[in-house]
Design a protein around this motif. Sequence first.
Motif, PDB file in Angstrom:
ATOM      1  N   ARG A 232       0.835  -1.197   0.000  1.00 52.63           N
ATOM      2  CA  ARG A 232       0.000   0.000   0.000  1.00 52.63           C
ATOM      3  C   ARG A 232       0.871   1.250   0.000  1.00 52.63           C
ATOM      4  NH1 ARG A 232      -4.143  -0.337   4.797  1.00 52.63           N
ATOM      5  NH2 ARG A 232      -4.828   1.578   3.754  1.00 52.63           N
ATOM      6  N   GLN A 233       0.636   2.154  -0.948  1.00 49.93           N
ATOM      7  CA  GLN A 233       1.453   3.361  -1.048  1.00 49.93           C
ATOM      8  C   GLN A 233       1.332   4.222   0.201  1.00 49.93           C
ATOM      9  OE1 GLN A 233       1.397   5.379  -4.818  1.00 49.93           O
ATOM     10  NE2 GLN A 233       1.895   7.380  -3.914  1.00 49.93           N
ATOM     11  N   LYS A 234       0.182   4.199   0.872  1.00 45.20           N
ATOM     12  CA  LYS A 234      -0.017   5.012   2.071  1.00 45.20           C
ATOM     13  C   LYS A 234       0.915   4.604   3.213  1.00 45.20           C
ATOM     14  CE  LYS A 234      -4.798   6.470   1.332  1.00 45.20           C
ATOM     15  NZ  LYS A 234      -6.182   6.478   1.875  1.00 45.20           N
ATOM     16  N   LYS A 235       1.443   3.379   3.161  1.00 50.94           N
ATOM     17  CA  LYS A 235       2.340   2.913   4.216  1.00 50.94           C
ATOM     18  C   LYS A 235       3.808   3.161   3.888  1.00 50.94           C
ATOM     19  CE  LYS A 235      -0.567  -0.600   6.402  1.00 50.94           C
ATOM     20  NZ  LYS A 235      -0.610  -1.987   6.925  1.00 50.94           N
ATOM     21  N   ILE A 236       4.074   3.712   2.693  1.00 51.75           N
ATOM     22  CA  ILE A 236       5.454   4.060   2.333  1.00 51.75           C
ATOM     23  C   ILE A 236       5.765   5.419   2.950  1.00 51.75           C
ATOM     24  CG2 ILE A 236       7.071   4.519   0.465  1.00 51.75           C
ATOM     25  CD1 ILE A 236       5.396   2.715  -1.320  1.00 51.75           C
ATOM     26  N   GLU A 237       6.554   5.427   4.020  1.00 52.99           N
ATOM     27  CA  GLU A 237       6.854   6.671   4.732  1.00 52.99           C
ATOM     28  C   GLU A 237       8.017   7.428   4.109  1.00 52.99           C
ATOM     29  OE1 GLU A 237       7.208   5.985   8.917  1.00 52.99           O
ATOM     30  OE2 GLU A 237       5.490   4.627   8.964  1.00 52.99           O
ATOM     31  N   SER A 238       8.941   6.701   3.516  1.00 52.30           N
ATOM     32  CA  SER A 238      10.092   7.363   2.886  1.00 52.30           C
ATOM     33  C   SER A 238      10.794   6.380   1.964  1.00 52.30           C
ATOM     34  CB  SER A 238      11.066   7.881   3.954  1.00 52.30           C
ATOM     35  OG  SER A 238      12.134   8.595   3.357  1.00 52.30           O
ATOM     36  N   ILE A 239      11.520   6.918   0.994  1.00 52.41           N
ATOM     37  CA  ILE A 239      12.343   6.117   0.088  1.00 52.41           C
ATOM     38  C   ILE A 239      13.732   6.741   0.065  1.00 52.41           C
ATOM     39  CG2 ILE A 239      12.641   5.273  -2.270  1.00 52.41           C
ATOM     40  CD1 ILE A 239       9.662   5.449  -2.654  1.00 52.41           C
ATOM     41  N   GLN A 240      14.753   5.930   0.303  1.00 53.67           N
ATOM     42  CA  GLN A 240      16.112   6.450   0.447  1.00 53.67           C
ATOM     43  C   GLN A 240      17.090   5.621  -0.364  1.00 53.67           C
ATOM     44  OE1 GLN A 240      17.742   9.098   2.471  1.00 53.67           O
ATOM     45  NE2 GLN A 240      19.242   8.431   0.965  1.00 53.67           N
ATOM     46  N   LEU A 241      17.900   6.296  -1.163  1.00 50.12           N
ATOM     47  CA  LEU A 241      19.011   5.631  -1.830  1.00 50.12           C
ATOM     48  C   LEU A 241      20.122   5.429  -0.801  1.00 50.12           C
ATOM     49  CD1 LEU A 241      20.282   4.611  -4.471  1.00 50.12           C
ATOM     50  CD2 LEU A 241      21.096   6.929  -4.876  1.00 50.12           C
ATOM     51  N   GLY A 242      20.549   4.185  -0.612  1.00 47.92           N
ATOM     52  CA  GLY A 242      21.570   3.917   0.399  1.00 47.92           C
ATOM     53  C   GLY A 242      22.404   2.716   0.018  1.00 47.92           C
ATOM     54  N   TYR A 243      23.312   2.343   0.926  1.00 49.61           N
ATOM     55  CA  TYR A 243      24.202   1.206   0.691  1.00 49.61           C
ATOM     56  C   TYR A 243      23.828   0.039   1.593  1.00 49.61           C
ATOM     57  CZ  TYR A 243      27.416   3.776  -2.308  1.00 49.61           C
ATOM     58  OH  TYR A 243      27.961   4.471  -3.351  1.00 49.61           O
ATOM     59  N   GLN A 244      23.787  -1.136   0.981  1.00 48.57           N
ATOM     60  CA  GLN A 244      23.561  -2.365   1.747  1.00 48.57           C
ATOM     61  C   GLN A 244      24.900  -2.937   2.180  1.00 48.57           C
ATOM     62  OE1 GLN A 244      20.830  -5.319   0.187  1.00 48.57           O
ATOM     63  NE2 GLN A 244      22.150  -6.978   0.883  1.00 48.57           N
ATOM     64  N   TRP A 245      25.058  -3.152   3.477  1.00 47.24           N
ATOM     65  CA  TRP A 245      26.271  -3.722   4.069  1.00 47.24           C
ATOM     66  C   TRP A 245      26.158  -5.237   3.990  1.00 47.24           C
ATOM     67  CZ3 TRP A 245      29.905  -1.380   7.910  1.00 47.24           C
ATOM     68  CH2 TRP A 245      30.626  -2.328   8.647  1.00 47.24           C
ATOM     69  N   ALA A 246      27.121  -5.898   3.370  1.00 48.43           N
ATOM     70  CA  ALA A 246      27.098  -7.362   3.272  1.00 48.43           C
ATOM     71  C   ALA A 246      28.522  -7.892   3.343  1.00 48.43           C
ATOM     72  CB  ALA A 246      26.434  -7.812   1.972  1.00 48.43           C
ATOM     73  N   ALA A 247      28.697  -8.994   4.049  1.00 51.29           N
ATOM     74  CA  ALA A 247      30.012  -9.609   4.171  1.00 51.29           C
ATOM     75  C   ALA A 247      30.513 -10.036   2.799  1.00 51.29           C
ATOM     76  CB  ALA A 247      29.953 -10.805   5.106  1.00 51.29           C
ATOM     77  N   SER A 248      31.783  -9.801   2.542  1.00 50.76           N
ATOM     78  CA  SER A 248      32.368 -10.153   1.253  1.00 50.76           C
ATOM     79  C   SER A 248      32.668 -11.648   1.198  1.00 50.76           C
ATOM     80  CB  SER A 248      33.654  -9.356   1.026  1.00 50.76           C
ATOM     81  OG  SER A 248      34.326  -9.806  -0.135  1.00 50.76           O
ATOM     82  N   SER A 249      32.464 -12.240   0.036  1.00 51.57           N
ATOM     83  CA  SER A 249      32.789 -13.655  -0.148  1.00 51.57           C
ATOM     84  C   SER A 249      34.297 -13.861  -0.269  1.00 51.57           C
ATOM     85  CB  SER A 249      32.089 -14.192  -1.398  1.00 51.57           C
ATOM     86  OG  SER A 249      32.476 -13.444  -2.547  1.00 51.57           O
ATOM     87  N   ALA A 250      35.034 -12.780  -0.536  1.00 50.40           N
ATOM     88  CA  ALA A 250      36.478 -12.885  -0.736  1.00 50.40           C
ATOM     89  C   ALA A 250      37.248 -12.932   0.581  1.00 50.40           C
ATOM     90  CB  ALA A 250      36.973 -11.715  -1.577  1.00 50.40           C
ATOM     91  N   SER A 251      36.738 -12.222   1.609  1.00 50.44           N
ATOM     92  CA  SER A 251      37.464 -12.147   2.876  1.00 50.44           C
ATOM     93  C   SER A 251      36.519 -11.748   3.986  1.00 50.44           C
ATOM     94  CB  SER A 251      38.615 -11.138   2.776  1.00 50.44           C
ATOM     95  OG  SER A 251      39.192 -10.909   4.045  1.00 50.44           O
ATOM     96  N   ASP A 252      36.735 -12.309   5.182  1.00 53.42           N
ATOM     97  CA  ASP A 252      35.905 -11.938   6.329  1.00 53.42           C
ATOM     98  C   ASP A 252      36.323 -10.593   6.918  1.00 53.42           C
ATOM     99  OD1 ASP A 252      38.321 -12.654   7.419  1.00 53.42           O
ATOM    100  OD2 ASP A 252      37.526 -14.121   8.830  1.00 53.42           O
ATOM    101  N   LYS A 253      37.393 -10.018   6.383  1.00 53.00           N
ATOM    102  CA  LYS A 253      37.845  -8.700   6.838  1.00 53.00           C
ATOM    103  C   LYS A 253      37.357  -7.583   5.916  1.00 53.00           C
ATOM    104  CE  LYS A 253      42.047 -10.589   8.944  1.00 53.00           C
ATOM    105  NZ  LYS A 253      41.496 -10.513  10.305  1.00 53.00           N
ATOM    106  N   VAL A 254      36.510  -7.925   4.952  1.00 56.69           N
ATOM    107  CA  VAL A 254      36.025  -6.963   3.960  1.00 56.69           C
ATOM    108  C   VAL A 254      34.499  -7.031   3.899  1.00 56.69           C
ATOM    109  CG1 VAL A 254      36.034  -6.349   1.506  1.00 56.69           C
ATOM    110  CG2 VAL A 254      38.139  -7.137   2.595  1.00 56.69           C
ATOM    111  N   VAL A 255      33.870  -5.861   3.717  1.00 57.13           N
ATOM    112  CA  VAL A 255      32.436  -5.818   3.447  1.00 57.13           C
ATOM    113  C   VAL A 255      32.210  -5.140   2.108  1.00 57.13           C
ATOM    114  CG1 VAL A 255      31.692  -5.811   5.864  1.00 57.13           C
ATOM    115  CG2 VAL A 255      32.117  -3.638   4.686  1.00 57.13           C
ATOM    116  N   ASP A 256      31.168  -5.595   1.429  1.00 60.81           N
ATOM    117  CA  ASP A 256      30.764  -4.979   0.177  1.00 60.81           C
ATOM    118  C   ASP A 256      29.606  -4.031   0.445  1.00 60.81           C
ATOM    119  OD1 ASP A 256      32.630  -6.444  -1.312  1.00 60.81           O
ATOM    120  OD2 ASP A 256      31.235  -8.127  -1.554  1.00 60.81           O
TER     121      ASP A 256
END
Length: 430
Positions: A385-409
């Motif tokens: 329902r569009q009435k329940k959309i309070e805001s829309i924001q362009l942002g970054y998703q934090w996710a663990a990298s498959s290459a290293s546990d010391k890196v995030v994508d």
Amino acid sequence: MKITKALLPVGLTIAVVISVTLSALIWTNPAQYERNRQRSSNNPTTELNTRPQRDVYLPTQVIHTDATGKQQLLNNRKINLTSEIRTAMSAWQFGHITHVRDVSHQDYMNYVSQKNSLLLSYASPVNVKIFNTVFGAKITRSSSQFSRIMVPLNDARHVYLLDDRNQDVYRVTVKDASTKRLKAILRENLFRMTINMQWLNGSAMAYMPNSVTVQSYSYLVNHQSTDYFTSRLLNNGEATNVTAKKNKDNTVYSDGTSKQLTVYNKPGIALYEDYSAMQTTLSFNQQLTASYDAVKSMGIPMENLRYYGYSGDNNTVTYRSFVEGFPIFNQSDYGAARIQILSQGVRRYNFSLYSLQVPVPNDKKSITLPGTQAVIDQLTAAGYRQKKIESIQLGYQWAASSASDKVVDLTPTWYINYDGTWKNYTQLLK
């Protein structure tokens, strides 16, 4: 001389006894020694990582409307753009504030989209007292709240504070103001996105009419040790005995009285609870100040930290990390930190044990995202329902990298505040 010779063996004996005793303490309780050493080594680093309140409470979005009415979302990838704008306004003397009466909805949208202006926006309302702190002003009527600052570029006599919730407009007089430096900033090599301000369910929002391409990033991350946080939050720099209880998914640390820290191992997040605080009701400004002090006392890195939200329903202030001018989501369930201070004398801090260090090269391609209206159309077609959309924001998703546990994508995407909760729009569509 005889007295000196007599005291010498006694002194040597005492020194040997003290040395043996200290060695025995270290051998029998190495954990306590390690915690003390950890405390002393971490304190200087923490001081370097703190940021003043005036930086944490800077606006998070800059929009330029030119003489023709064309609007662009601006960002400077080399330095903090809002900090640069504040410096350009540092000599301005802010004076009397007036509440503009009888502002219609169309009048309000005209302020938001005024030609030849800069619009500095917050993700959540602040008050004039915070404005004074951020911009070094001394405006009275400090309890008035707003979420946007509109700066006319062809009229250096006024700035306007705008509040979407009630469509309130406050006019602030300005002396010794020049927009020359602001106009010079606009000529810099800025990252620009074409937008237009539109109204969505009670607030003005920067709509992107076309698809937009945004760069992905990878960062080295730092995982702060549990000892570090138990020292700061449970020991308070003292030799307090801290107990630890390991469970399947978490470890609970307690000072044995009123404070405990729960560390959730797999997601790398923590919950601190303190039931010893004074029972008092805090004003809005006191909540903002107390939450900032709490984040500072916790010792989480603050280089990229910005104020991102306040909920009066549960007395909660949220802070997020920012990269390239956009907020990061999924760093934890609540952002970088969420501070809850209740009148019953209870404090709860949710925060991430991980923080960004330095960007590293990656092979990720830039992501092309649909425009704002296209996102809304996809959601409504999926049954939301569009009435329940309070805001829309362009942002970054934090996710663990498959290459290293010391890196995030960090992958750019749309985040939707739907029915009070921020969610990735692709997850909603699934």
